[in-house]
Design an enzyme around this catalytic site. Structure first.
Site, PDB file in Angstrom:
ATOM      1  N   GLU B 244       0.832  -1.196   0.000  1.00 35.42           N
ATOM      2  CA  GLU B 244       0.000   0.000   0.000  1.00 35.42           C
ATOM      3  C   GLU B 244       0.870   1.250   0.000  1.00 35.42           C
ATOM      4  O   GLU B 244       0.535   2.249  -0.606  1.00 35.42           O
ATOM      5  CB  GLU B 244      -0.915  -0.009   1.211  1.00 35.42           C
ATOM      6  CG  GLU B 244      -1.868   1.184   1.221  1.00 35.42           C
ATOM      7  CD  GLU B 244      -2.828   1.177   2.389  1.00 35.42           C
ATOM      8  OE1 GLU B 244      -2.614   0.414   3.346  1.00 35.42           O
ATOM      9  OE2 GLU B 244      -3.797   1.952   2.347  1.00 35.42           O
ATOM     10  N   GLU B 417       3.722  10.705   9.723  1.00 38.48           N
ATOM     11  CA  GLU B 417       4.384  10.704  11.039  1.00 38.48           C
ATOM     12  C   GLU B 417       4.772   9.267  11.395  1.00 38.48           C
ATOM     13  O   GLU B 417       5.894   9.000  11.855  1.00 38.48           O
ATOM     14  CB  GLU B 417       3.445  11.265  12.118  1.00 38.48           C
ATOM     15  CG  GLU B 417       3.278  12.794  12.087  1.00 38.48           C
ATOM     16  CD  GLU B 417       2.351  13.274  10.981  1.00 38.48           C
ATOM     17  OE1 GLU B 417       1.623  12.440  10.400  1.00 38.48           O
ATOM     18  OE2 GLU B 417       2.361  14.484  10.682  1.00 38.48           O
TER      19      GLU B 417
HETATM   20  C1  LIG Z   1      -8.660   9.632   1.654  1.00 34.77           C
HETATM   21  C2  LIG Z   1      -8.524   8.544   2.651  1.00 34.77           C
HETATM   22  C3  LIG Z   1      -8.837   7.265   2.288  1.00 34.77           C
HETATM   23  C4  LIG Z   1      -8.746   6.230   3.198  1.00 34.77           C
HETATM   24  N1  LIG Z   1      -9.105   4.985   2.797  1.00 34.77           N
HETATM   25  C5  LIG Z   1      -9.113   3.985   3.695  1.00 34.77           C
HETATM   26  C6  LIG Z   1      -9.590   2.709   3.332  1.00 34.77           C
HETATM   27  O1  LIG Z   1      -9.961   2.471   2.190  1.00 34.77           O
HETATM   28  N2  LIG Z   1      -9.652   1.742   4.269  1.00 34.77           N
HETATM   29  C7  LIG Z   1      -9.237   1.963   5.541  1.00 34.77           C
HETATM   30  O2  LIG Z   1      -9.283   1.054   6.335  1.00 34.77           O
HETATM   31  N3  LIG Z   1      -8.771   3.174   5.936  1.00 34.77           N
HETATM   32  C8  LIG Z   1      -8.714   4.191   5.039  1.00 34.77           C
HETATM   33  N4  LIG Z   1      -8.277   5.439   5.412  1.00 34.77           N
HETATM   34  C9  LIG Z   1      -7.923   5.677   6.814  1.00 34.77           C
HETATM   35  C10 LIG Z   1      -6.452   5.843   7.069  1.00 34.77           C
HETATM   36  O3  LIG Z   1      -5.810   4.625   7.015  1.00 34.77           O
HETATM   37  C11 LIG Z   1      -6.317   6.526   8.429  1.00 34.77           C
HETATM   38  O4  LIG Z   1      -6.773   7.832   8.275  1.00 34.77           O
HETATM   39  C12 LIG Z   1      -4.925   6.561   8.982  1.00 34.77           C
HETATM   40  O5  LIG Z   1      -4.525   5.292   9.355  1.00 34.77           O
HETATM   41  C13 LIG Z   1      -4.790   7.498  10.177  1.00 34.77           C
HETATM   42  O6  LIG Z   1      -5.745   7.214  11.157  1.00 34.77           O
HETATM   43  P1  LIG Z   1      -6.678   8.349  11.731  1.00 34.77           P
HETATM   44  O7  LIG Z   1      -7.312   9.049  10.619  1.00 34.77           O
HETATM   45  O8  LIG Z   1      -7.554   7.738  12.750  1.00 34.77           O
HETATM   46  O9  LIG Z   1      -5.689   9.374  12.436  1.00 34.77           O
HETATM   47  P2  LIG Z   1      -5.038   9.206  13.869  1.00 34.77           P
HETATM   48  O10 LIG Z   1      -4.425   7.892  13.992  1.00 34.77           O
HETATM   49  O11 LIG Z   1      -6.024   9.645  14.885  1.00 34.77           O
HETATM   50  O12 LIG Z   1      -3.858  10.265  13.780  1.00 34.77           O
HETATM   51  C14 LIG Z   1      -4.068  11.644  13.960  1.00 34.77           C
HETATM   52  C15 LIG Z   1      -2.709  12.319  13.874  1.00 34.77           C
HETATM   53  O13 LIG Z   1      -1.887  11.866  14.935  1.00 34.77           O
HETATM   54  C16 LIG Z   1      -0.673  11.390  14.417  1.00 34.77           C
HETATM   55  N5  LIG Z   1      -0.178  10.293  15.210  1.00 34.77           N
HETATM   56  C17 LIG Z   1      -0.862   9.199  15.630  1.00 34.77           C
HETATM   57  N6  LIG Z   1      -0.056   8.384  16.293  1.00 34.77           N
HETATM   58  C18 LIG Z   1       1.176   8.951  16.278  1.00 34.77           C
HETATM   59  C19 LIG Z   1       2.450   8.585  16.807  1.00 34.77           C
HETATM   60  N7  LIG Z   1       2.625   7.468  17.471  1.00 34.77           N
HETATM   61  N8  LIG Z   1       3.490   9.424  16.592  1.00 34.77           N
HETATM   62  C20 LIG Z   1       3.342  10.567  15.896  1.00 34.77           C
HETATM   63  N9  LIG Z   1       2.153  10.969  15.379  1.00 34.77           N
HETATM   64  C21 LIG Z   1       1.095  10.147  15.578  1.00 34.77           C
HETATM   65  C22 LIG Z   1      -1.000  10.926  13.019  1.00 34.77           C
HETATM   66  O14 LIG Z   1       0.151  10.864  12.229  1.00 34.77           O
HETATM   67  C23 LIG Z   1      -1.979  11.964  12.577  1.00 34.77           C
HETATM   68  O15 LIG Z   1      -1.296  13.078  12.123  1.00 34.77           O
HETATM   69  C24 LIG Z   1      -8.335   6.489   4.513  1.00 34.77           C
HETATM   70  C25 LIG Z   1      -7.996   7.790   4.876  1.00 34.77           C
HETATM   71  C26 LIG Z   1      -8.084   8.820   3.966  1.00 34.77           C
HETATM   72  C27 LIG Z   1      -7.712  10.197   4.390  1.00 34.77           C
END
Ligand SMILES: Cc1cc2nc3c(=O)[nH]c(=O)nc-3n(C[C@H](O)[C@H](O)[C@H](O)COP(=O)(O)OP(=O)(O)OC[C@H]3O[C@@H](n4cnc5c(N)ncnc54)[C@H](O)[C@@H]3O)c2cc1C
Lengths: 432, 435
Positions: B244, B417
């Site tokens: 991916e 990140e």
């Molecule tokens: C356009 C789009 C399409 C997507 N498509 C899919 C899909 O088809 N299927 C699917 O399952 N998911 C999908 N996703 C979800 C994507 O995998 C998640 O958005 C991603 O894993 C981040 O999770 P979150 O959005 O909950 O952010 P969070 O995990 O809540 O993170 C929020 C912020 O905190 C930071 N952060 C978190 N932990 C840490 C750490 N340990 N150290 C430093 N920084 C940290 C992150 O980098 C981010 O900036 C999609 C997302 C987008 C935007």
């Protein structure tokens, strides 16, 4: 030296903040984006009751300004709450009409020289804010009859709202930028008028008609000028669409606008003014007034942008404290902390540049334009950084239309380029 | 060291080029994040598949051409240079398919891959949950054992294009549990129109329903739709997550084509005095070239690794033959030769196989994509603000749509990140931070 807001200015900010917090501005912005202007107009009325739109209008025209510091305070709050509408353009149009009228006053009795304004007879500011319906319409030019000497705005005196010459598109040719045949003929006719027909009175008349209305909030107007690109923001909602055309240069009250072209920020509704309508002024005075208006537009944009950036940071900080991953608030991860800290630093250095520009504008300093440009670059880049950080640190949530963050995010992108791109502003800084 | 394609590779490229020239739609398809655009893109997948161009690197028996990584790179370059549409079947072909190749059964491959290749079944990825984003192992949706299979319960979110897709694959808590949250997860495939599935579209920044939430209430999954061992889902998923982030999701061809369009836009529209903007255009062109060349190096390593695997197999066969014919001394020599060759390539191969390499790519392409589009919008001046829905939008709205798409790059497929942490820890050997 006292380079800080005074108590009254702080109180002004707090009052606006309270009022806008209570007003559910996200809902207003969404309605605006959908073309429903009712709630937005109601909000504008409240802003004008608070004195916001009088700030850019001189006392001679029933305003209290120009007061750039207070204006910055107000526009920061508007940005912080994502207030929709042609705020910047209304400010800029105020500066434009004021400058033209001043120029006309200065060169009165010297027609055809500087303030080459067209048509009309005796200017009159006619109505009073208390009783807008009681007066005779008073600005110069009848769009249907350019040669008329009868002062008329084409307005129905019974219905001041009908002054809006700007709804709908050109039925003959909706996408057209050249207008239909009638408009073109009229346009040609306008252009053919010689200096003999030109007096400075119509500029004064336009100022006399529109400025009090702007100050009191009875009118919202918009402006398209070469420095701002081809579109007039929210022309579909404004009561008047002013257009500065490079040729002449000419100030025109547009007779309408083309269909709205959706912006990346849906609450910014972009339309091209049709190239027809009443010519209000032409010549060097228009050039000078437009330059001044453009500085004010850039300044107002910078202030609004700073407010947008501040909210993006505030909301992201709050989110980072509350969102947990790996069993901890994401705000405890260094990558997250540092990114937010960088945004804070950038915004806090854009703020003094903005107030510095306000001081320069208030003094009418020669380098005010450069000061404004510096503030615009700093605010624009800081707010866009804030937007990028907000989007990133909210994860996928930030990427959705439904989550309110998008209201600010999209604005940061659009405002960065509005009324002077970063490159243009940087060049201006160096030009002095 | 050279960059010239071999005669076979050149022939492959020429064939792709002429086919694309004849078949790529002249007008851009509507955005694939809309129902209309999704259907149009699905139809395009069928055309590609009918001519063997939809999954060139897959084995022939599943609808591919058995193309090498180098050939795949060449194909992608031609594909995007021809202005061909984005790939709607990507979740399946780039994520699920590698998983099935590595962990699926022959039956699953035979059943799932061909309809995936021709766009008949389009897949959505159901990994993320409201509370489980970066920390995917915190997921809570469950798979409960039932006779002949599993019942799924819970909520998934951010599932790209799930509103229009046919089936989904995802991770669920279920099966033999262990001490860590990563254990006891099961990897399953399920239909999006099954009883018990509710799909709620979510609109992205420009209002298009680009992803969706899935609510699962007792959705039945037969045993044959479990990938790998129940309870081993994490291992299965992680072994393919590299796909991916890495090359295959975002081929260099995409960015070299975009960079070329950006450079053309610069020549057409820009003010030559605006050196800051000129520098950004140039930097994007340079970065796209860098990404392309790094991919060439990766492809070379993979080709080497494949060749060495093949050599080992051949050596093994020779050994067996020699053993049978009793020439023991020569058999020992062959074994030694094979062992040396294997050690020499092991280091390379390990590097190529290190999933953290994909993180390096991910950070780079996501930031490059964003830079390309931000620069284009800046170049367009006041027209850069227009959305792709605007009649005035330059380039048919392609830059605007591309910008919105690129904004999500640093977030999905593991946020940047998290990728930077992986690079620092697994490639640079820095201490693992507290997480
Ligand atoms: C356009 C789009 C399409 C997507 N498509 C899919 C899909 O088809 N299927 C699917 O399952 N998911 C999908 N996703 C979800 C994507 O995998 C998640 O958005 C991603 O894993 C981040 O999770 P979150 O959005 O909950 O952010 P969070 O995990 O809540 O993170 C929020 C912020 O905190 C930071 N952060 C978190 N932990 C840490 C750490 N340990 N150290 C430093 N920084 C940290 C992150 O980098 C981010 O900036 C999609 C997302 C987008 C935007």
């Amino acid at each position: 030296m006292w380079f800080d807001l005074d108590d009254a200015q702080r109180e002004f900010a707090r009052t606006l903040n309270r009022m806008l917090s209570a007003a559910d501005t996200p809902a207003v912005a969404r309605a605006w984006a959908a073309g429903e202007h009712g709630p937005g107009r109601a909000l504008w009325t409240r802003l004008s009751d608070a004195g916001v739109f009088a700030l850019a209008v001189p006392e001679a025209y029933e305003g209290v300004g120009p007061l750039p510091v207070e204006l910055a305070v107000a526009l920061i709050e508007a940005g912080r709450h994502a207030v929709p509408g042609p705020l910047v353009e209304t400010v800029a149009a105020s500066a434009l009409l004021t400058a033209l009228a001043e120029e006309a006053d200065a060169s009165a009795g010297d027609p055809g020289d500087n303030a080459q304004a067209l048509g009309g007879t005796t200017p009159s500011t006619g109505d009073t804010p208390r009783n807008p319906d009681s007066t005779t319409p008073s600005t110069g030019h009848n769009p249907r009859n350019p040669d008329s000497t009868t002062p008329s705005t084409g307005e129905n005196p019974q219905n001041p709202d009908s002054t809006a010459p700007s709804t709908g598109h050109n039925p003959q040719n909706p996408g057209s930028t050249t207008g239909n045949a009638d408009d073109a003929t009229k346009d040609a006719h306008d252009t053919a008028r010689g200096p003999d027909d030109i007096t400075e009175s119509s500029a004064r008349a336009a100022a006399g008609f529109w400025l009090p209305r702007i100050a009191s909030g009875r009118a919202s107007v918009t402006l398209a000028a070469p420095a701002g690109g081809p579109y007039a923001l929210d022309a579909d909602a404004a009561d008047a669409v002013f257009v500065v055309e490079a040729e002449g240069p000419t100030l025109r009250l547009a007779a309408g606008h083309s269909p709205v072209q959706p912006s990346f920020d849906p609450a910014r509704r972009l339309a091209r003014p049709v190239p027809a309508g009443t010519v209000l002024a032409r010549g060097r005075a228009v050039a000078a007034a437009t330059a001044r208006a453009t500085d004010w537009a850039a300044f107002a944009t910078a202030a609004q942008t700073l407010g947008v950036g501040l909210t993006l940071l505030d909301r992201t900080v709050a989110y980072a404290k509350q969102r947990a991953q790996f069993g901890r608030p994401i705000g405890s991860f260094q990558a997250v902390k540092h990114r937010l800290a960088d945004v804070h630093v950038a915004l806090e250095f854009a703020r003094p540049l903005l107030y510095g520009a306000a001081v320069a504008l208030a003094r009418g300093a020669r380098d005010a334009g450069a000061a404004v440009a510096a503030a615009k670059v700093a605010a624009g880049e800081a707010a866009y950084d804030a937007a990028r950080a907000a989007l990133q640190l909210h994860g996928a949530l930030g990427y959705t239309d439904e989550y309110p963050l998008s209201l600010w995010f999209r604005k940061a992108r659009a405002l960065r380029m509005a009324w002077g791109s970063p490159a243009h502003c940087r060049a201006r800084v160096l030009a002095g | 060291m050279d960059l010239d394609p071999s005669p076979d590779e050149a022939a492959f490229r020429a064939e792709a080029r002429s086919w694309l020239a004849a078949h790529v739609p002249t007008a851009p398809l509507p955005s694939l994040e809309t129902a209309e655009g999704f259907a149009a893109h699905r139809a395009w997948e069928r055309i590609l598949a009918a001519n063997g161009w939809s999954v060139v690197s897959w084995p022939r028996r599943y609808g591919g051409r058995g193309a090498s990584t180098t050939e795949w790179l060449l194909f992608e370059q031609e594909y995007y240079a021809a202005g061909a549409p984005g790939r709607v079947s990507q979740n399946g072909t780039q994520l699920l398919a590698p998983t099935l190749f590595a962990h699926g059964t022959a039956e699953q491959r035979a059943r799932v891959l061909p309809p995936m290749a021709d766009g008949e079944v389009i897949w959505a990825q159901a990994w993320s949950e409201p509370e489980a984003g970066s920390d995917l192992a915190a997921l809570r949706a469950t798979a409960r054992r039932t006779s002949g299979g599993w019942l799924l319960y819970g909520q998934k979110t951010w599932s790209s294009r799930a509103a229009f897709a046919d089936r989904a694959f995802g991770l669920f808590r279920g099966g033999p549990a262990g001490e860590r949250p990563h254990q006891g997860l099961t990897y399953v495939m399920f239909p999006l129109d099954a009883p018990g599935v509710t799909v709620r579209p979510i609109r992205r920044l420009d209002g298009k329903p680009a992803f969706a939430e899935l609510f699962l209430d007792g959705v039945f999954v037969p045993d044959r739709d479990v990938i790998g061992e129940p309870g081993q889902g994490w291992r299965v998923a992680m072994s393919t997550a590299g796909s991916e982030r890495g090359l295959t999701l975002r081929s260099p061809g995409r960015f070299t084509a975009a960079a070329a369009r950006l450079a053309a836009l610069w020549r057409e529209r820009a003010d030559p005095a605006d050196t800051a903007l000129r520098d950004r255009v140039a930097d994007a062109v340079i970065a796209a070239r860098a990404y392309h060349l790094r991919a060439c190096a990766t492809a070379t390593r993979e080709t080497e690794a494949a060749a060495s695997r093949a050599a080992e197999t051949r050596a093994g066969e020779a050994r067996a033959a020699e053993t049978r014919s009793g020439t023991r001394a020569s058999a020992r020599a062959t074994v030694r030769r094979a062992a040396t060759a294997a050690t020499a390539r092991a280091a390379d191969r390990q590097r190529a196989d290190n999933p953290a390499e994909a993180s390096v790519n991910k950070v780079f392409w996501s930031e490059l994509d964003l830079a390309l589009h931000e620069t284009a919008l800046d170049l367009l001046g006041p027209y850069g603000e227009l959305s792709d829905a605007a009649a005035d939008a330059p380039g048919g709205g392609r830059w605007a749509e591309g910008y919105v798409f690129s904004l999500a790059g640093p977030v999905y497929a593991g946020t940047n990140e998290i990728q930077r942490d992986i690079i620092a820890e697994r490639l640079l050997g820095l201490d693992r931070g507290r997480r």
